[in-house]
Design an enzyme around this catalytic site. Structure first.
Site, PDB file in Angstrom:
ATOM      1  N   HIS A   6       0.921  -1.119   0.087  1.00 29.45           N
ATOM      2  CA  HIS A   6      -0.016  -0.008  -0.096  1.00 29.45           C
ATOM      3  C   HIS A   6       0.875   1.128  -0.070  1.00 29.45           C
ATOM      4  O   HIS A   6       1.986   1.225   0.534  1.00 29.45           O
ATOM      5  CB  HIS A   6      -0.844  -0.111   1.134  1.00 29.45           C
ATOM      6  CG  HIS A   6      -1.908   1.137   1.345  1.00 29.45           C
ATOM      7  ND1 HIS A   6      -1.765   2.089   2.185  1.00 29.45           N
ATOM      8  CD2 HIS A   6      -3.094   1.250   0.602  1.00 29.45           C
ATOM      9  CE1 HIS A   6      -2.948   3.037   1.795  1.00 29.45           C
ATOM     10  NE2 HIS A   6      -3.586   2.288   0.831  1.00 29.45           N
ATOM     11  N   SER A  42      -7.998 -15.407  -1.243  1.00 28.92           N
ATOM     12  CA  SER A  42      -8.309 -13.858  -1.525  1.00 28.92           C
ATOM     13  C   SER A  42      -9.699 -13.984  -1.844  1.00 28.92           C
ATOM     14  O   SER A  42     -10.270 -14.961  -2.609  1.00 28.92           O
ATOM     15  CB  SER A  42      -7.460 -13.151  -2.339  1.00 28.92           C
ATOM     16  OG  SER A  42      -8.089 -11.961  -2.633  1.00 28.92           O
TER      17      SER A  42
END
Lengths: 520, 520
Positions: free
Chosen positions: B230, B432
């Site tokens: 991120h 995921s």
């Protein structure tokens, strides 16, 4: 009606009597609070200091790990040091919490879970009402009604990223945020196309942002801040690995510009990043912005400085105080931050950050590292806060705030006069509604009124929700309390001359000075 | 029912028909949205790009300044540079805002102000409902009902400072906060008396905190993070003036441990501070924690590393995914952060930070600079967020989250299969619920469904509020859209082999490979 004979009170002072019903109400409130505190350790509230990890329900048990991993060798702490620190930061101070319990399979049928949660919340609400009522120490305006906005609590509103560049996430409130920012930019006189800003999570985020922008503009700059600046300013210096010089203060709490000058002259070769306090945390002192600028220019820093104004509380009040030095971008300042939950009032902490557009571009120049549009400290941002602010600003307008500021200043003067009149050391800065006074000797009293204390002083910040009635109630309790605290005649109230000046001190040594001064 | 003949779709695919009423509803929604967007520029909404500072009401006019102050000389920007940047960060992208209007003197009588505000809020609410309905791109669980907590919106709840040390401000929610922290510490297997943590404002604050603690533990440490980390991780490095090394990634988005090893060996003399992604932002890839630890140990960093796990989304999901590598403090990790508004769902952004108590003491050792109890990034902290989290955790429990995680994974598989089946390049990491696929060509479509995009790829994050019905609705629109976008036969869907692997790519060149692979 009795006159006080206690030696801590001035002889001729007649404290307002506590009407019978008020006295009863007070006793009831105290009892109720005690009962509630007791409740907190009962039934549904779990005690915290367990020694081991509770096991998870069986199906969540950790997998057996293939090889034991080194835990104790990791890290470089010496045991002693840890132990010392644990006293400061340890968990032992927190005695209770509302534990989260794993639901039972039949909770849906029995309704037990629902009942448990409802009872916790209802008791919590009762305690909030009481705690809100007895609150004087923090600069939070607790007087608001956002009922009209409760409909919005169902939405996950997130203004992630830049307020002026829409992301693809549609559930945002940028249209409100920009409205609020425009209002503040106008208040501080910066043109719409020359400012940038955003709604922050709190005053600290504003300071972190302002100082970071300063550092990006002047990477070699030294941070100057008066020693009475908010701790977040020094935290920023440490986080950002900046050289930081603390500047002395006057008794009022304002920055001492003579000391500032001395320190500037020693460090002439490096640009200056200056934190100017528009209301210090403890004394509500307003640094003299004009003199700070003058000092910088006199010392040859004419175009090598960056000024961040920490206006957490007073940034919004000072525009409405007559004769106050103006905070305006027409002067060479670079950023201003103000808290939204303080003077405006808001259910959760928030703040407003306004800075020059030309500066903000420094923060995002390194696009290899950052998403090109990232210029805020936080990524995801609370989208409810801007709506709360928008709502109140719209409702009150500049005129509404002006009235409230005037009321606060009047009430603060009233409190200071009453304190001094009762022989209690007290000080009020001319431009402030923060009344500093002798720290109450009883910690329970401090806790009950939620006073912020430092050394020998405490303060009351007179916010719009603090009425004369509330102040009277507080004064009665304080004056009566002092009679008890000092009744043995052996311990005496502390001397506050160093904190508030001899003329405001009512200790045994300075008492006469104060009385004669006030007679002049 | 028709089969598709469009060349972008697989020949034998039968997209689910749009039932008549659904088609109408879709058309209506589109029209309504358009109407709403139009409304946004009407009546009560002010256009933004004003050129000058609006004047304040007369009594707030700036005082005449004694001497004109130097404005233009301040700062060191060259004009060109500013202009270039303004394109990126300029205000011009934001077209409208709800301006704040100064109330008229007779507003109380006419009720105009109230009516104006109510109408703005009502229109805003309608748009939030629509935008919440059409949302797939961000990992926010929009399915929550905190009606029972609306009573708390009347209070200014602030957990300023440390969660474990009560400040004097009584209107707080530490008892809920500690309950939530205990729950997470238990989930990640850290003993109550060995952890420290707090509820943050968002995932970014968690990363800022984790990395700062790492730097305080190892002041000379180098920060390692995969290039798909991120952006807040790289922002932290820049803020903290840390050396930062980007590590390559595999096609899945996971950190490439071979590259990590190479880079560690070049910098053996300095400790390693490692950001491990438990779910990357774009691909939802989970870095192999065990392999990261193994690599560090193999390279001789056995007790000279600090691991921060950025579990913004997946930190809360992965404990409930079978066969997933476990995130646990029984391994030598130092901090874990997770967002509260993502999988849990919360009206405003928030997060949970858990770290080892022994490490946190490093953050506050310098008491000359900091208030001794300051160990959080922010000072004032939102006291509502912990109650929201407490409420949902109590309601759902570990078992409830497990069910939701399983549902999300199932639905994500469904979406990926349907996309590939329709001849659209797509990938889903095993652990995921983030489905990566070909970026829709139409930006309006991207905006309508609020998809996060990067380069040629977009993703849908399947959260608990994303039902099969919603996915079907989306798929129909996407498939129909693609028929239009590529109907000329000249432009072709992009090749995504480099983004999602050749076996998941359905471009003209890789189509056959994928089909034959899926037949095997």
């Amino acid at each position: 009606m009795h006159t006080h004979t206690c030696f801590t009170c001035d002889q001729f002072l007649l404290p307002p009597p506590i009407p019978r019903h008020q006295g009863e109400a007070l006793a009831k409130t105290i009892n109720r609070t005690a009962a509630m505190l007791d409740n907190n350790t009962n039934g549904n509230v779990a005690m915290n200091p367990s020694e081991s990890v509770e096991t998870l329900p069986k199906e969540f048990e950790p997998y057996e790990m293939a090889s034991p991993l080194v835990l104790e060798e990791h890290g470089v702490l010496s045991e002693n040091r840890v132990k010392n620190r644990e006293i400061v930061l340890g968990r032992n101070v927190q005695s209770s919490c509302y534990a989260i319990k794993e639901p039972e399979a039949d909770d849906d049928i029995t309704g037990d879970r629902e009942a448990y949660m409802a009872s916790v919340l209802s008791r919590y609400r009762t305690s909030l009402i009481e705690r809100t009522k007895h609150h004087l120490g923090y600069p939070y305006n607790l007087d608001f009604d956002y009922g009209a906005l409760s409909q919005l609590q169902h939405f996950s509103i997130n203004n992630l990223g830049d307020p002026f560049i829409e992301s693809n996430y549609g559930v945002h409130s940028r249209q409100f945020e920009v409205g609020v920012l425009d209002w503040f930019a106008r208040l501080w006189e910066l043109k719409k196309n020359e400012y940038w800003g955003y709604i922050t999570n709190c005053g600290t985020e504003g300071n972190l942002h302002g100082i970071l922008v300063g550092r990006e503009v002047f990477p070699e700059g030294i941070l100057y801040a008066s020693r009475e600046s908010h701790y977040s300013v020094f935290k920023a210096a440490r986080m950002y690995r900046m050289e930081c010089i603390k500047v002395g203060t006057l008794i009022s709490g304002e920055i001492d510009c003579a000391d500032f000058e001395t320190k500037l002259l020693i460090n002439k070769e490096k640009p200056a990043i200056v934190n100017v306090n528009i209301g210090t945390t403890v004394k509500g002192a307003v640094d003299d912005l004009d003199m700070v600028i003058e000092t910088l220019q006199k010392c040859g820093f004419s175009n090598r400085f960056y000024i961040h104004c920490d206006g957490a509380l007073f940034g919004l009040m000072i525009p409405f105080v007559k004769r106050a030095p103006k905070v305006t971008f027409k002067k060479p300042i670079d950023s201003v931050s103000v808290s939204g939950h303080k003077f405006v009032g808001c259910p959760m902490p928030c703040g407003v950050q306004i800075t020059r557009l030309k500066n903000i571009n420094f923060l995002s120049r390194d696009i290899e590292y950052l998403a090109s549009r990232d210029a805020t400290i936080m990524g995801s941002r609370n989208g409810h806060a801007p709506i709360f602010l928008w709502y109140t600003l719209n409702l009150k307008g500049y005129r509404g705030f002006q009235k409230e500021v005037q009321k606060c200043l009047r009430n603060a003067h009233y409190l200071k006069d009453r304190l001094l009149g009762a022989g209690i050391s007290a000080m009020l800065n001319e431009l402030s509604s923060t009344v500093v006074f002798e720290r109450p000797k009883d910690e329970e009293f401090v806790k009950r009124w939620q006073l912020a204390c430092e050394g020998n002083i405490a303060h009351v910040v007179v916010m719009p929700n603090v009425t004369i009635e509330k102040l009277d109630f507080f004064l009665v309790e304080l004056i009566h309390g002092r009679c008890r605290w000092y009744e043995d005649g052996e311990t005496k109230p502390p001397c506050l001359a160093a904190d508030v000046g001899a003329e405001n001190c009512r200790c045994a040594a300075h008492k006469k000075l104060g009385s004669s001064a006030s007679l002049q």
